[in-house]
Design an enzyme around this catalytic site. Structure first.
Site, short mmCIF file in Angstrom:
data_model
loop_
_atom_site.label_atom_id
_atom_site.label_comp_id
_atom_site.label_asym_id
_atom_site.label_seq_id
_atom_site.Cartn_x
_atom_site.Cartn_y
_atom_site.Cartn_z
N ASP A 137 0.82 -1.20 0.00
CA ASP A 137 0.00 0.00 0.00
C ASP A 137 0.86 1.26 0.00
OD1 ASP A 137 0.76 0.43 2.72
OD2 ASP A 137 -0.83 -0.93 3.36
N LYS A 142 -3.10 2.26 0.54
CA LYS A 142 -4.28 3.02 0.79
C LYS A 142 -3.85 4.45 1.08
CE LYS A 142 -6.57 -0.85 3.11
NZ LYS A 142 -7.24 -1.27 4.37
N MET A 188 -2.38 8.81 12.46
CA MET A 188 -3.42 9.23 11.51
C MET A 188 -4.24 10.41 12.04
SD MET A 188 -4.64 5.41 10.29
CE MET A 188 -4.66 4.77 11.97
#
Length: 473
Positions: A253, A275, A388
Protein backbone atom coordinates in the site's frame (compact mmCIF):
# COMPACT_ATOMS: atom_id res chain seq x y z
CA UNK A 1 43.21 -23.22 -2.48
CA UNK A 2 46.26 -23.57 -0.27
CA UNK A 3 44.43 -24.83 2.84
CA UNK A 4 41.88 -27.65 2.96
CA UNK A 5 38.78 -26.83 5.04
CA UNK A 6 37.69 -29.71 7.25
CA UNK A 7 35.28 -30.15 10.16
CA UNK A 8 36.69 -32.27 12.97
CA UNK A 9 34.66 -34.38 15.36
CA UNK A 10 36.43 -33.53 18.63
CA UNK A 11 34.12 -35.39 20.97
CA UNK A 12 36.28 -37.16 23.58
CA UNK A 13 39.44 -36.26 21.64
CA UNK A 14 42.42 -34.80 23.48
CA UNK A 15 43.27 -31.18 22.62
CA UNK A 16 46.00 -29.00 24.16
CA UNK A 17 45.77 -25.26 24.74
CA UNK A 18 48.91 -23.28 25.59
CA UNK A 19 48.28 -19.81 26.99
CA UNK A 20 47.06 -18.04 30.07
CA UNK A 21 45.05 -15.00 28.91
CA UNK A 22 41.69 -14.18 27.38
CA UNK A 23 42.39 -15.75 23.98
CA UNK A 24 43.37 -19.05 25.60
CA UNK A 25 40.24 -18.92 27.76
CA UNK A 26 38.06 -18.47 24.66
CA UNK A 27 39.80 -21.42 23.03
CA UNK A 28 39.12 -23.61 26.07
CA UNK A 29 35.47 -22.57 26.14
CA UNK A 30 34.92 -23.23 22.43
CA UNK A 31 36.71 -26.59 22.47
CA UNK A 32 34.90 -27.82 25.57
CA UNK A 33 31.54 -26.93 23.99
CA UNK A 34 32.60 -28.99 20.97
CA UNK A 35 33.07 -31.98 23.27
CA UNK A 36 36.87 -32.04 23.34
CA UNK A 37 38.91 -33.26 26.29
CA UNK A 38 40.95 -30.09 26.89
CA UNK A 39 44.26 -29.79 28.72
CA UNK A 40 45.46 -26.29 29.56
CA UNK A 41 49.18 -25.60 29.71
CA UNK A 42 49.60 -22.32 31.61
CA UNK A 43 51.96 -21.27 34.39
CA UNK A 44 49.68 -18.54 35.75
CA UNK A 45 46.12 -18.79 34.34
CA UNK A 46 44.25 -15.49 34.44
CA UNK A 47 40.98 -14.89 36.29
CA UNK A 48 39.12 -15.48 33.03
CA UNK A 49 39.55 -19.22 33.53
CA UNK A 50 37.59 -19.23 36.79
CA UNK A 51 34.16 -19.71 35.09
CA UNK A 52 35.68 -22.55 33.04
CA UNK A 53 36.82 -24.65 35.98
CA UNK A 54 35.82 -28.24 35.33
CA UNK A 55 35.94 -27.82 31.56
CA UNK A 56 39.66 -28.55 31.28
CA UNK A 57 42.56 -30.40 32.89
CA UNK A 58 45.82 -28.82 33.97
CA UNK A 59 48.77 -29.84 31.80
CA UNK A 60 52.36 -30.09 33.05
CA UNK A 61 55.03 -28.56 30.81
CA UNK A 62 57.81 -30.46 32.60
CA UNK A 63 56.41 -33.95 32.08
CA UNK A 64 58.56 -35.94 29.58
CA UNK A 65 55.55 -36.94 27.50
CA UNK A 66 53.56 -33.79 28.21
CA UNK A 67 52.22 -33.42 24.67
CA UNK A 68 51.93 -37.05 23.65
CA UNK A 69 48.52 -38.23 22.49
CA UNK A 70 47.09 -34.86 21.48
CA UNK A 71 45.57 -34.60 18.01
CA UNK A 72 45.82 -30.82 17.86
CA UNK A 73 47.26 -28.02 19.98
CA UNK A 74 46.43 -24.32 20.13
CA UNK A 75 49.04 -21.76 21.13
CA UNK A 76 47.14 -18.67 22.26
CA UNK A 77 49.65 -15.94 22.96
CA UNK A 78 48.55 -12.53 24.20
CA UNK A 79 49.40 -9.33 22.25
CA UNK A 80 53.10 -8.53 22.57
CA UNK A 81 53.99 -12.06 23.72
CA UNK A 82 56.50 -13.81 21.46
CA UNK A 83 55.85 -17.41 20.38
CA UNK A 84 58.06 -20.07 21.99
CA UNK A 85 59.21 -21.67 18.76
CA UNK A 86 61.21 -24.36 20.58
CA UNK A 87 58.06 -25.47 22.44
CA UNK A 88 56.03 -25.34 19.23
CA UNK A 89 58.60 -27.59 17.53
CA UNK A 90 58.52 -29.98 20.51
CA UNK A 91 54.75 -30.30 20.27
CA UNK A 92 54.88 -30.82 16.52
CA UNK A 93 57.50 -33.55 16.96
CA UNK A 94 54.98 -35.43 19.09
CA UNK A 95 52.80 -35.77 15.99
CA UNK A 96 50.41 -32.99 16.94
CA UNK A 97 48.97 -30.47 14.48
CA UNK A 98 49.63 -26.93 15.71
CA UNK A 99 47.79 -23.63 15.48
CA UNK A 100 49.53 -20.46 16.65
CA UNK A 101 47.12 -17.53 16.88
CA UNK A 102 48.09 -14.65 14.53
CA UNK A 103 51.10 -16.58 13.21
CA UNK A 104 49.91 -18.52 10.14
CA UNK A 105 53.50 -19.28 9.06
CA UNK A 106 53.99 -21.24 12.30
CA UNK A 107 50.67 -23.06 12.01
CA UNK A 108 49.69 -26.38 10.46
CA UNK A 109 46.06 -25.22 10.40
CA UNK A 110 44.12 -22.03 10.99
CA UNK A 111 40.92 -21.41 12.91
CA UNK A 112 38.17 -19.83 10.79
CA UNK A 113 35.40 -17.47 11.83
CA UNK A 114 32.45 -19.73 12.60
CA UNK A 115 28.73 -19.15 12.14
CA UNK A 116 27.15 -21.71 14.46
CA UNK A 117 23.64 -22.89 13.64
CA UNK A 118 24.35 -26.42 14.85
CA UNK A 119 24.19 -28.86 13.24
CA UNK A 120 24.59 -26.35 10.40
CA UNK A 121 28.05 -24.77 10.73
CA UNK A 122 29.60 -22.29 8.31
CA UNK A 123 33.30 -21.47 8.50
CA UNK A 124 35.04 -18.54 6.81
CA UNK A 125 38.81 -18.24 6.50
CA UNK A 126 41.22 -15.98 4.64
CA UNK A 127 44.31 -18.16 4.96
CA UNK A 128 45.45 -16.08 7.91
CA UNK A 129 45.93 -13.02 5.68
CA UNK A 130 42.87 -10.99 6.70
CA UNK A 131 41.14 -12.48 9.76
CA UNK A 132 39.17 -9.29 10.39
CA UNK A 133 37.66 -9.56 6.91
CA UNK A 134 36.56 -13.10 7.73
CA UNK A 135 34.85 -11.87 10.90
CA UNK A 136 33.11 -9.08 8.97
CA UNK A 137 31.78 -11.54 6.39
CA UNK A 138 30.58 -13.77 9.21
CA UNK A 139 28.69 -10.82 10.67
CA UNK A 140 26.96 -10.28 7.34
CA UNK A 141 25.95 -13.94 7.15
CA UNK A 142 24.55 -13.67 10.68
CA UNK A 143 21.95 -11.27 9.28
CA UNK A 144 21.03 -13.55 6.37
CA UNK A 145 20.82 -16.98 7.99
CA UNK A 146 18.16 -17.30 10.71
CA UNK A 147 18.97 -19.28 13.84
CA UNK A 148 16.22 -21.79 13.07
CA UNK A 149 18.14 -23.11 10.07
CA UNK A 150 20.00 -25.29 12.53
CA UNK A 151 16.73 -26.85 13.70
CA UNK A 152 15.72 -27.35 10.08
CA UNK A 153 18.97 -29.21 9.46
CA UNK A 154 18.36 -31.35 12.53
CA UNK A 155 14.81 -32.13 11.34
CA UNK A 156 16.13 -33.24 7.96
CA UNK A 157 18.83 -35.37 9.61
CA UNK A 158 16.26 -37.20 11.73
CA UNK A 159 14.19 -37.99 8.62
CA UNK A 160 16.99 -39.20 6.33
CA UNK A 161 16.67 -42.86 7.24
CA UNK A 162 12.91 -42.91 6.65
CA UNK A 163 13.33 -41.20 3.28
CA UNK A 164 16.11 -43.61 2.26
CA UNK A 165 13.71 -46.52 2.80
CA UNK A 166 11.06 -44.83 0.66
CA UNK A 167 13.37 -43.51 -2.09
CA UNK A 168 16.39 -45.62 -3.06
CA UNK A 169 17.41 -43.37 -5.96
CA UNK A 170 19.82 -40.61 -5.00
CA UNK A 171 18.47 -38.16 -7.59
CA UNK A 172 14.94 -38.73 -6.30
CA UNK A 173 16.06 -37.95 -2.76
CA UNK A 174 17.85 -34.83 -4.00
CA UNK A 175 14.69 -33.63 -5.73
CA UNK A 176 12.68 -34.30 -2.58
CA UNK A 177 14.98 -32.28 -0.33
CA UNK A 178 15.15 -29.38 -2.80
CA UNK A 179 11.36 -29.16 -2.63
CA UNK A 180 11.33 -29.39 1.17
CA UNK A 181 13.98 -26.72 1.71
CA UNK A 182 12.21 -24.30 -0.63
CA UNK A 183 8.66 -24.93 0.51
CA UNK A 184 6.16 -24.69 3.37
CA UNK A 185 7.87 -27.32 5.54
CA UNK A 186 11.04 -25.25 5.79
CA UNK A 187 9.05 -22.07 6.24
CA UNK A 188 7.02 -23.61 9.07
CA UNK A 189 10.23 -24.69 10.78
CA UNK A 190 11.82 -21.28 10.36
CA UNK A 191 8.69 -19.72 11.86
CA UNK A 192 9.34 -21.77 15.01
CA UNK A 193 6.58 -24.40 14.73
CA UNK A 194 8.72 -27.52 15.05
CA UNK A 195 5.90 -29.99 15.74
CA UNK A 196 3.85 -28.97 12.70
CA UNK A 197 6.92 -29.00 10.47
CA UNK A 198 7.76 -32.54 11.59
CA UNK A 199 4.21 -33.73 10.91
CA UNK A 200 4.28 -32.11 7.48
CA UNK A 201 7.63 -33.73 6.67
CA UNK A 202 6.41 -37.17 7.80
CA UNK A 203 3.34 -36.84 5.57
CA UNK A 204 5.47 -35.63 2.66
CA UNK A 205 7.76 -38.66 2.93
CA UNK A 206 4.81 -41.01 3.14
CA UNK A 207 3.04 -39.56 0.08
CA UNK A 208 5.93 -38.65 -2.25
CA UNK A 209 6.22 -40.27 -5.66
CA UNK A 210 9.13 -42.61 -6.55
CA UNK A 211 10.87 -39.78 -8.40
CA UNK A 212 10.81 -37.60 -5.28
CA UNK A 213 8.13 -35.22 -6.52
CA UNK A 214 5.02 -34.29 -4.57
CA UNK A 215 1.82 -36.29 -4.69
CA UNK A 216 -1.09 -35.05 -6.78
CA UNK A 217 -2.60 -32.94 -4.00
CA UNK A 218 -3.56 -29.36 -4.77
CA UNK A 219 -0.78 -26.87 -4.01
CA UNK A 220 -0.92 -25.13 -0.65
CA UNK A 221 -0.06 -21.47 -0.44
CA UNK A 222 0.62 -19.24 2.56
CA UNK A 223 0.29 -15.58 3.50
CA UNK A 224 3.06 -13.58 5.18
CA UNK A 225 1.72 -10.53 7.03
CA UNK A 226 4.85 -8.40 7.33
CA UNK A 227 5.48 -5.04 8.96
CA UNK A 228 7.73 -2.91 6.74
CA UNK A 229 8.49 -0.32 9.42
CA UNK A 230 8.07 3.45 9.10
CA UNK A 231 10.19 3.94 5.98
CA UNK A 232 13.93 3.41 6.40
CA UNK A 233 14.77 0.04 4.77
CA UNK A 234 17.52 -0.52 7.34
CA UNK A 235 14.79 -0.95 9.97
CA UNK A 236 13.46 -4.11 8.30
CA UNK A 237 13.91 -7.20 10.45
CA UNK A 238 16.00 -10.13 9.23
CA UNK A 239 12.87 -12.25 9.09
CA UNK A 240 10.96 -9.65 7.08
CA UNK A 241 13.76 -9.54 4.52
CA UNK A 242 13.78 -13.34 4.20
CA UNK A 243 10.02 -13.49 3.62
CA UNK A 244 10.25 -10.64 1.10
CA UNK A 245 12.79 -12.67 -0.85
CA UNK A 246 10.65 -15.80 -1.16
CA UNK A 247 7.18 -14.38 -1.87
CA UNK A 248 5.54 -15.09 -5.24
CA UNK A 249 3.19 -12.11 -5.07
CA UNK A 250 3.23 -8.91 -3.00
CA UNK A 251 0.25 -6.85 -1.87
CA UNK A 252 1.45 -3.41 -0.78
CA UNK A 253 0.00 0.00 0.00
CA UNK A 254 0.85 3.69 -0.01
CA UNK A 255 2.87 3.64 3.23
CA UNK A 256 5.48 1.19 1.89
CA UNK A 257 8.53 3.08 0.64
CA UNK A 258 9.83 2.33 -2.90
CA UNK A 259 13.23 1.63 -1.31
CA UNK A 260 11.60 -1.16 0.69
CA UNK A 261 9.84 -2.56 -2.37
CA UNK A 262 13.29 -2.76 -3.98
CA UNK A 263 14.13 -5.42 -1.37
CA UNK A 264 11.31 -7.69 -2.58
CA UNK A 265 12.22 -10.60 -4.84
CA UNK A 266 12.72 -9.21 -8.34
CA UNK A 267 10.37 -11.60 -10.15
CA UNK A 268 7.53 -11.41 -7.61
CA UNK A 269 4.19 -10.11 -8.89
CA UNK A 270 3.30 -6.74 -7.34
CA UNK A 271 -0.30 -5.69 -6.64
CA UNK A 272 -1.05 -2.21 -5.31
CA UNK A 273 -3.98 -2.30 -2.88
CA UNK A 274 -4.03 1.33 -1.55
CA UNK A 275 -4.28 3.02 0.79
CA UNK A 276 -4.40 6.77 0.83
CA UNK A 277 -6.70 8.54 3.24
CA UNK A 278 -10.28 8.26 1.91
CA UNK A 279 -8.97 6.80 -1.36
CA UNK A 280 -8.59 3.03 -1.20
CA UNK A 281 -7.53 1.13 -4.31
CA UNK A 282 -9.22 -1.93 -2.79
CA UNK A 283 -11.62 -2.11 0.12
CA UNK A 284 -10.50 -4.10 3.16
CA UNK A 285 -12.90 -6.95 2.38
CA UNK A 286 -11.56 -7.18 -1.17
CA UNK A 287 -7.96 -7.37 0.09
CA UNK A 288 -8.88 -10.29 2.32
CA UNK A 289 -10.64 -12.11 -0.51
CA UNK A 290 -7.66 -11.54 -2.81
CA UNK A 291 -5.22 -13.01 -0.27
CA UNK A 292 -7.40 -16.09 0.15
CA UNK A 293 -7.69 -16.54 -3.64
CA UNK A 294 -3.94 -16.21 -4.27
CA UNK A 295 -3.01 -18.58 -1.42
CA UNK A 296 -5.46 -21.19 -2.69
CA UNK A 297 -3.66 -21.03 -6.03
CA UNK A 298 -0.56 -22.24 -4.18
CA UNK A 299 1.20 -18.88 -4.07
CA UNK A 300 3.29 -17.44 -1.26
CA UNK A 301 1.61 -14.11 -0.64
CA UNK A 302 3.43 -11.23 1.04
CA UNK A 303 1.06 -8.69 2.59
CA UNK A 304 3.45 -5.82 3.20
CA UNK A 305 2.21 -3.06 5.50
CA UNK A 306 3.84 0.11 6.74
CA UNK A 307 4.87 0.16 10.41
CA UNK A 308 3.63 -2.80 12.43
CA UNK A 309 0.55 -4.66 11.12
CA UNK A 310 -0.93 -5.09 14.60
CA UNK A 311 -0.71 -1.42 15.64
CA UNK A 312 -3.42 0.50 13.77
CA UNK A 313 -2.55 -1.54 10.69
CA UNK A 314 -5.75 -3.63 10.52
CA UNK A 315 -3.58 -6.73 10.47
CA UNK A 316 -5.91 -8.50 12.89
CA UNK A 317 -8.84 -8.02 10.52
CA UNK A 318 -6.87 -9.45 7.61
CA UNK A 319 -5.72 -12.62 9.34
CA UNK A 320 -9.22 -13.17 10.75
CA UNK A 321 -10.26 -13.62 7.13
CA UNK A 322 -7.41 -16.04 6.50
CA UNK A 323 -8.18 -18.04 9.64
CA UNK A 324 -11.85 -18.29 8.67
CA UNK A 325 -10.83 -19.82 5.32
CA UNK A 326 -8.13 -22.04 6.87
CA UNK A 327 -5.36 -20.36 4.88
CA UNK A 328 -1.91 -20.82 6.50
CA UNK A 329 -0.34 -17.55 7.59
CA UNK A 330 2.38 -16.08 9.74
CA UNK A 331 2.93 -12.60 11.14
CA UNK A 332 6.23 -10.72 11.15
CA UNK A 333 6.15 -7.57 13.31
CA UNK A 334 7.74 -4.32 12.21
CA UNK A 335 9.01 -1.15 13.83
CA UNK A 336 5.86 0.84 14.50
CA UNK A 337 5.67 4.49 13.45
CA UNK A 338 5.68 5.93 16.97
CA UNK A 339 8.91 4.13 17.88
CA UNK A 340 10.71 4.78 14.59
CA UNK A 341 9.65 8.40 14.07
CA UNK A 342 10.25 9.46 17.67
CA UNK A 343 13.73 7.91 17.60
CA UNK A 344 14.68 9.65 14.35
CA UNK A 345 13.29 12.92 15.70
CA UNK A 346 15.37 12.70 18.89
CA UNK A 347 12.28 12.42 21.11
CA UNK A 348 12.26 9.53 23.61
CA UNK A 349 8.70 8.33 24.21
CA UNK A 350 9.53 7.69 27.86
CA UNK A 351 12.06 9.30 30.14
CA UNK A 352 12.56 8.92 33.87
CA UNK A 353 12.31 12.68 34.45
CA UNK A 354 9.49 13.48 32.00
CA UNK A 355 7.21 10.53 31.18
CA UNK A 356 6.72 7.19 32.90
CA UNK A 357 4.06 5.96 30.47
CA UNK A 358 3.13 6.23 26.82
CA UNK A 359 -0.16 5.58 25.04
CA UNK A 360 -0.80 5.03 21.33
CA UNK A 361 -4.09 6.32 19.94
CA UNK A 362 -5.55 6.80 16.48
CA UNK A 363 -6.96 10.13 15.41
CA UNK A 364 -9.09 8.70 12.63
CA UNK A 365 -12.17 6.49 12.96
CA UNK A 366 -14.46 4.90 10.39
CA UNK A 367 -16.51 8.08 9.99
CA UNK A 368 -14.09 10.89 10.81
CA UNK A 369 -12.42 11.97 14.08
CA UNK A 370 -12.48 9.27 16.70
CA UNK A 371 -13.92 9.84 20.17
CA UNK A 372 -11.08 9.13 22.58
CA UNK A 373 -11.02 8.31 26.28
CA UNK A 374 -9.68 11.71 27.22
CA UNK A 375 -9.59 11.00 30.96
CA UNK A 376 -7.02 8.24 30.41
CA UNK A 377 -5.08 10.18 27.78
CA UNK A 378 -4.52 13.53 29.49
CA UNK A 379 -2.45 12.56 32.49
CA UNK A 380 0.69 14.04 34.01
CA UNK A 381 4.05 12.57 32.99
CA UNK A 382 2.57 10.63 30.07
CA UNK A 383 3.38 10.76 26.36
CA UNK A 384 0.63 10.43 23.76
CA UNK A 385 1.47 9.21 20.25
CA UNK A 386 -1.31 9.93 17.77
CA UNK A 387 -1.50 7.94 14.54
CA UNK A 388 -3.42 9.23 11.51
CA UNK A 389 -4.27 12.50 13.21
CA UNK A 390 -3.13 15.13 10.71
CA UNK A 391 -6.46 15.48 8.88
CA UNK A 392 -8.26 16.19 12.16
CA UNK A 393 -5.44 18.03 13.93
CA UNK A 394 -7.43 21.18 14.64
CA UNK A 395 -10.27 19.15 16.16
CA UNK A 396 -7.87 16.99 18.21
CA UNK A 397 -5.91 19.89 19.70
CA UNK A 398 -9.11 21.69 20.68
CA UNK A 399 -10.36 18.49 22.33
CA UNK A 400 -7.08 18.19 24.23
CA UNK A 401 -7.55 21.70 25.65
CA UNK A 402 -11.29 21.26 26.22
CA UNK A 403 -10.53 18.24 28.40
CA UNK A 404 -7.97 20.05 30.52
CA UNK A 405 -4.63 19.92 28.66
CA UNK A 406 -2.33 22.90 29.24
CA UNK A 407 -2.27 25.00 26.02
CA UNK A 408 1.53 25.18 26.46
CA UNK A 409 1.88 21.37 26.41
CA UNK A 410 4.70 20.58 23.91
CA UNK A 411 3.81 18.81 20.66
CA UNK A 412 5.86 17.49 17.73
CA UNK A 413 4.68 16.34 14.33
CA UNK A 414 7.05 14.05 12.43
CA UNK A 415 6.26 13.83 8.72
CA UNK A 416 7.84 11.06 6.62
CA UNK A 417 9.66 9.84 9.70
CA UNK A 418 12.92 7.86 9.20
CA UNK A 419 12.92 8.79 5.49
CA UNK A 420 15.28 11.12 3.60
CA UNK A 421 12.58 13.82 3.46
CA UNK A 422 11.71 13.72 7.17
CA UNK A 423 10.40 16.96 8.64
CA UNK A 424 9.92 17.51 12.38
CA UNK A 425 7.74 20.42 13.42
CA UNK A 426 7.44 21.41 17.08
CA UNK A 427 5.02 23.67 18.91
CA UNK A 428 2.34 23.51 21.57
CA UNK A 429 -1.20 22.20 21.75
CA UNK A 430 -2.38 25.77 21.20
CA UNK A 431 -0.43 26.54 18.03
CA UNK A 432 0.61 23.26 16.37
CA UNK A 433 -2.45 23.05 14.08
CA UNK A 434 -1.76 26.50 12.64
CA UNK A 435 1.93 25.68 12.20
CA UNK A 436 1.12 22.42 10.39
CA UNK A 437 -1.23 24.24 8.02
CA UNK A 438 1.35 26.96 7.36
CA UNK A 439 4.02 24.38 6.54
CA UNK A 440 1.67 22.42 4.28
CA UNK A 441 2.27 19.07 5.98
CA UNK A 442 0.59 16.26 4.06
CA UNK A 443 1.67 13.06 5.80
CA UNK A 444 2.24 10.37 6.65
CA UNK A 445 2.77 11.76 10.14
CA UNK A 446 2.97 10.78 13.78
CA UNK A 447 2.00 13.34 16.42
CA UNK A 448 3.81 13.23 19.76
CA UNK A 449 2.30 15.07 22.72
CA UNK A 450 4.13 15.48 26.02
CA UNK A 451 7.02 17.04 27.90
CA UNK A 452 9.48 14.64 26.22
CA UNK A 453 9.25 16.83 23.11
CA UNK A 454 11.41 19.42 24.91
CA UNK A 455 14.35 16.96 24.74
CA UNK A 456 14.53 17.17 20.96
CA UNK A 457 16.98 20.09 20.83
CA UNK A 458 19.41 18.16 22.99
CA UNK A 459 18.94 14.64 21.57
CA UNK A 460 18.27 15.17 17.87
CA UNK A 461 20.81 13.08 15.93
CA UNK A 462 19.25 12.32 12.53
CA UNK A 463 20.04 14.55 9.56
CA UNK A 464 17.71 13.94 6.59
CA UNK A 465 19.40 13.50 3.21
CA UNK A 466 18.34 16.94 2.08
CA UNK A 467 19.02 20.43 3.39
CA UNK A 468 16.23 21.12 5.91
CA UNK A 469 14.08 24.18 5.39
CA UNK A 470 14.57 27.06 7.77
CA UNK A 471 11.10 26.41 9.18
CA UNK A 472 11.91 22.80 10.11
CA UNK A 473 12.30 22.41 13.86
Amino acid sequence: MNRLPIFLDLRDRRVAVVGQGSLAARRVDTLSRAGAEVSLFAEHPSDEFAPLEGKYRHGDFSAPEAFAGFGIAYFAYEPGEQPNEALIARVREAGTLVNVADYPALSDFITPSVLDRSPLVIAIATGGDAPLLGRMLKARLETLIPANYGRLAALAGAARAALAKKLTNQQARLRFWERVYDGPIAETMLAGDDATAKSMLDREIESCRPDGSASGDAPTGEVYLVGAGPGDPDLLTFRAFRLMQQADVVLYDQLVEPAIMDRVRRDAERIYVGKKRANHALQQEEIGELMVKLAREGKRVLRLKGGDPFIFGRGGEEIEKLAAHRVPFQVCPGVTAAAGCSSYAGIPLTHRDYAQSCVFVTGHGRDGPIQLDWASIIRPRQTVAVYMGLAHLDFLTKEFMRHGADPALPVAIVENGTRPNQITLTGTIADIAAKAAAHGLRGPTIIIVGEVVTLRDKLNWYTPHRAPEASDA
